[in-house]
Enzyme design. Structure first.
Site, PDB file in Angstrom:
ATOM      1  N   PRO A  11       0.700  -1.125  -0.032  1.00  0.00           N
ATOM      2  CA  PRO A  11       0.046  -0.065  -0.005  1.00  0.00           C
ATOM      3  C   PRO A  11       0.851   1.175  -0.007  1.00  0.00           C
ATOM      4  O   PRO A  11       1.826   1.235   0.982  1.00  0.00           O
ATOM      5  CB  PRO A  11      -0.946   0.040   1.423  1.00  0.00           C
ATOM      6  CG  PRO A  11       0.119  -1.188   2.198  1.00  0.00           C
ATOM      7  CD  PRO A  11       0.816  -1.931   1.378  1.00  0.00           C
ATOM      8  N   MET A  12       0.621   2.192  -1.086  1.00  0.00           N
ATOM      9  CA  MET A  12       1.568   3.473  -0.962  1.00  0.00           C
ATOM     10  C   MET A  12       0.322   4.581  -1.231  1.00  0.00           C
ATOM     11  O   MET A  12      -0.391   4.635  -2.343  1.00  0.00           O
ATOM     12  CB  MET A  12       2.368   3.375  -2.041  1.00  0.00           C
ATOM     13  CG  MET A  12       3.351   2.220  -2.029  1.00  0.00           C
ATOM     14  SD  MET A  12       4.378   2.087  -3.411  1.00  0.00           S
ATOM     15  CE  MET A  12       3.293   0.957  -4.356  1.00  0.00           C
ATOM     16  N   GLU A  13       0.307   5.593  -0.501  1.00  0.00           N
ATOM     17  CA  GLU A  13      -0.341   6.697  -0.275  1.00  0.00           C
ATOM     18  C   GLU A  13      -0.184   7.367  -1.749  1.00  0.00           C
ATOM     19  O   GLU A  13       0.981   7.684  -1.897  1.00  0.00           O
ATOM     20  CB  GLU A  13      -0.432   7.582   0.804  1.00  0.00           C
ATOM     21  CG  GLU A  13      -1.263   8.673   0.566  1.00  0.00           C
ATOM     22  CD  GLU A  13      -1.256   9.764   1.678  1.00  0.00           C
ATOM     23  OE1 GLU A  13      -1.956  10.567   2.118  1.00  0.00           O
ATOM     24  OE2 GLU A  13       0.003   9.671   2.628  1.00  0.00           O
ATOM     25  N   ASN A  45       9.572  -5.489   3.583  1.00  0.00           N
ATOM     26  CA  ASN A  45       9.407  -3.978   2.809  1.00  0.00           C
ATOM     27  C   ASN A  45      10.223  -3.155   2.864  1.00  0.00           C
ATOM     28  O   ASN A  45      11.038  -3.015   3.988  1.00  0.00           O
ATOM     29  CB  ASN A  45       7.887  -3.576   3.262  1.00  0.00           C
ATOM     30  CG  ASN A  45       7.439  -2.368   2.562  1.00  0.00           C
ATOM     31  OD1 ASN A  45       7.473  -1.256   3.000  1.00  0.00           O
ATOM     32  ND2 ASN A  45       7.003  -2.416   1.256  1.00  0.00           N
ATOM     33  N   GLY A  46      10.559  -2.566   1.818  1.00  0.00           N
ATOM     34  CA  GLY A  46      11.568  -1.474   1.751  1.00  0.00           C
ATOM     35  C   GLY A  46      12.829  -1.586   1.165  1.00  0.00           C
ATOM     36  O   GLY A  46      13.427  -2.697   1.164  1.00  0.00           O
ATOM     37  N   GLN A  60      -6.818  -0.974   3.383  1.00  0.00           N
ATOM     38  CA  GLN A  60      -5.956  -0.817   4.361  1.00  0.00           C
ATOM     39  C   GLN A  60      -6.535   0.335   5.231  1.00  0.00           C
ATOM     40  O   GLN A  60      -7.263   1.446   4.702  1.00  0.00           O
ATOM     41  CB  GLN A  60      -4.390  -0.244   4.107  1.00  0.00           C
ATOM     42  CG  GLN A  60      -3.603   0.057   5.146  1.00  0.00           C
ATOM     43  CD  GLN A  60      -2.417   0.501   4.981  1.00  0.00           C
ATOM     44  OE1 GLN A  60      -2.255   1.671   4.527  1.00  0.00           O
ATOM     45  NE2 GLN A  60      -1.349  -0.273   5.091  1.00  0.00           N
ATOM     46  N   CYS A  99       2.780   5.049   8.372  1.00  0.00           N
ATOM     47  CA  CYS A  99       2.759   6.290   7.913  1.00  0.00           C
ATOM     48  C   CYS A  99       3.350   7.042   8.616  1.00  0.00           C
ATOM     49  O   CYS A  99       3.281   7.490   9.773  1.00  0.00           O
ATOM     50  CB  CYS A  99       1.342   6.876   7.620  1.00  0.00           C
ATOM     51  SG  CYS A  99       1.254   8.362   6.674  1.00  0.00           S
ATOM     52  N   LYS A 132       1.086  -3.432   9.229  1.00  0.00           N
ATOM     53  CA  LYS A 132       2.029  -3.050   8.493  1.00  0.00           C
ATOM     54  C   LYS A 132       2.514  -2.018   9.389  1.00  0.00           C
ATOM     55  O   LYS A 132       1.913  -0.959   9.649  1.00  0.00           O
ATOM     56  CB  LYS A 132       1.903  -2.443   7.216  1.00  0.00           C
ATOM     57  CG  LYS A 132       3.114  -1.921   6.282  1.00  0.00           C
ATOM     58  CD  LYS A 132       2.841  -1.491   4.991  1.00  0.00           C
ATOM     59  CE  LYS A 132       4.449  -1.133   4.522  1.00  0.00           C
ATOM     60  NZ  LYS A 132       4.317  -0.223   3.419  1.00  0.00           N
TER      61      LYS A 132
END
Length: 221
Positions: free
Chosen positions: A13-15, A202-203, A71, A101, A142
Site C-alpha cells: 500500500p502506498m498513499e 518491505n523497503g 488498508q 505512515c 504494516k
C-alpha cells in the site's frame, strides 16, 4: 487464519500510488502466480464509521484472482471496529492496518507510525479490528522498524501478533528515517525471529532480484 495471497510477492500500500487505476494496471499485467496480492491506499478512520461508498471507492470496481486488501489507518477504537465490520460487508478479502505512515497529519492524529511509540496501543488497535471482522477475514498489520530508532522492533512485532494479526509487514526504515536511501534489512530478520506469524519484508526493493535476496537474507515469507 489462512491468507488469500496467490504468490509471495505483494504490491504494498502506498498513499497517492496504489489507487484503483494503478492497481488494475499492475494486476492485469501480472498473473496471480507472479503477483500474490495488492493493497489499497489507506482509508483514514477518524471519529466515525467509514461509509460503504468510501470503502468501495478504495477497493475499486474490478476484481482479480489475486486479492486486494483494504488498508485502514486510525486509533479511534469504536470507529475502527465498526469500519472493520463494514469492510467485511462490502466484501474485502482481508483487512490491513497502517502503523507505518510517517506523515505529520498521521502523527498529529496519533495514527500511523505514531502508534509505534506505544506497542500496547498497537496491540489494542489490532485486537479491535480483529473483533470487528469477527472471524470473516484475516487482519494484517504494516509497521515500520520503530519510531526514532529500531531498538523495540521485536516488541512492536510481538504486539501485532498478540493482537491477532495473521501477517506482519515490516518496512525496514524507522519513522524518523522516512525514505532515506540507506536501509538495514537485518531489522526485518529480527521481526521474523520475534514472531510465529508470517512476516512480509518491505523497503528498498529496487529490482526483481531484490525480492528473492530479501527473502534469503531475512527469512521473510
Amino acid at each position: 487464519m489462512p491468507l488469500p495471497f496467490t504468490a509471495p510477492w505483494l504490491l504494498a500500500p502506498m498513499e497517492g500510488v496504489t489507487e484503483p487505476c494503478f492497481r488494475d494496471l499492475v494486476l492485469e499485467r501480472n498473473p496471480p502466480e507472479a503477483l500474490g496480492g495488492a493493497f489499497t491506499e489507506f482509508a483514514r478512520v477518524v471519529d466515525h464509521t467509514l461509509s460503504r461508498r468510501v470503502l468501495r471507492e478504495h477497493l475499486g470496481p474490478r476484481r482479480f484472482e489475486a486479492p486486494v486488501g483494504l488498508q485502514l489507518m486510525g486509533s479511534n477504537l469504536a470507529a475502527l471496529e465498526s469500519s472493520a465490520a463494514r469492510a467485511v460487508e462490502v466484501g474485502v478479502p482481508l483487512l490491513d492496518l497502517n502503523f507505518g505512515c510517517p506523515a505529520k497529519g498521521a502523527l498529529r492524529g496519533c495514527a500511523g507510525s505514531a502508534v509505534l511509540r506505544d506497542p500496547a496501543m498497537l496491540e489494542t488497535i489490532v485486537a479491535t479490528a480483529v473483533r470487528g471482522v469477527d472471524g470473516a477475514v484475516p487482519v494484517t498489520a504494516k509497521i515500520r522498524a520503530g519510531d526514532n530508532d529500531a531498538e523495540r522492533v521485536e516488541e512492536i512485532a510481538r504486539s501485532a501478533e498478540a493482537g491477532g494479526a495473521s501477517l506482519l509487514t515490516i518496512h525496514c526504515r524507522t519513522r524518523a528515517e522516512h525514505y532515506t536511501p540507506d536501509v538495514d534489512w537485518s531489522r526485518i530478520a529480527r521481526a521474523v525471529e520475534a514472531v510465529s506469524i508470517p512476516v512480509c519484508g518491505n523497503g528498498a526493493v529496487n529490482t526483481h532480484a531484490d525480492l528473492q535476496r530479501m527473502r534469503d537474507e531475512t527469512g521473510c515469507a
